[in-house]
Write a protein that holds these residues in place. Structure first.
Motif: not given
Length: 226
Positions: A35-39, A114-122, A201-206, A208-211
């Protein structure tokens, strides 16, 4: 006159990369995006191969005072790893206290992501799996080299690096660190990664989470909720 960009955007590059990787679909690969550009690139690969998509969070350690110049990287995990370019450190002799502060700051950013993208996921267990690490391009190679070293310790069946473009010298160097290096283009002169995309363009947190959320549909062993 400038050269025509090689790719319209990261999603187009990902679809082209997926075609080159299609033979691995039957081997149940795991796709790891930097992340983030590789997502967005990895998302298209995961969709085409019907493979689970996970993240590998790596942060560059920049030379103090010239932060864009990477002298190492930090890789997250149960035992976070610091991988330094020893030749550069010996030659440049950076302020080690400043380097330690940079490492601490990047570790905090890893925890935030990790908290933003992967919260609740193993994270997906990589042992015995074909692992494909995907980014939107390679410049200096320090971040990717650290990623390869970290994943190798998880005992994958095969470790593949896949990117739309990389400098010719990096292709030679990084081929030694993985079982297979798949790339689409090796422009020379290389310039910057973004110079070869029409839309970089820059890849934002939103995004990444959506993808990542959408990618859970691709494979039954995609990131699981805890």
């Amino acid at each position: 006159m400038g050269r025509e960009p090689l790719f319209a955007d990261r999603r187009e590059a990902g679809r082209a990369l997926a075609e080159r990787l299609s033979a691995f679909a039957r081997r149940r690969p795991v796709i790891l995006a930097l992340p983030r550009g590789g997502v967005p690139v990895a998302f298209e690969v995961a969709r085409a191969l019907e493979a689970p998509l996970d993240l590998l969070i790596v942060r560059k350690i920049g030379l103090p005072g010239h932060e864009e110049y990477g002298i190492g990287a930090v890789v997250d995990g149960a035992s976070p790893q610091v991988v330094m370019n020893d030749d550069l450190v010996a030659r440049l002799r950076p302020d080690l206290d400043a380097v330690r502060r940079t490492i601490q700051r990047e570790m905090q950013e890893i925890e935030r992501r990790r908290s933003v993208y992967l919260a609740g996921r193993e994270p997906i267990d990589l042992a015995g799996r074909v692992v494909i690490i995907v980014d939107d391009g390679i410049a200096t190679g320090g971040t990717v080299r650290a990623a390869l070293k970290a994943v190798r310790k998880n005992d994958p069946d095969a470790l593949i690096l896949a990117v739309p473009l990389a400098p010719p010298d990096m292709i030679i160097e990084l081929t030694r660190d993985c079982d297979l290096f798949v790339h689409l283009e090796a422009p020379h002169p290389f310039d910057a990664v973004g110079a070869h995309y029409r839309d970089f363009r820059q890849v934002g947190d939103e995004e990444v989470i959506a993808l990542l959320d959408e990618a859970k549909q691709f494979a039954p062993d995609a990131l699981a909720a805890s």
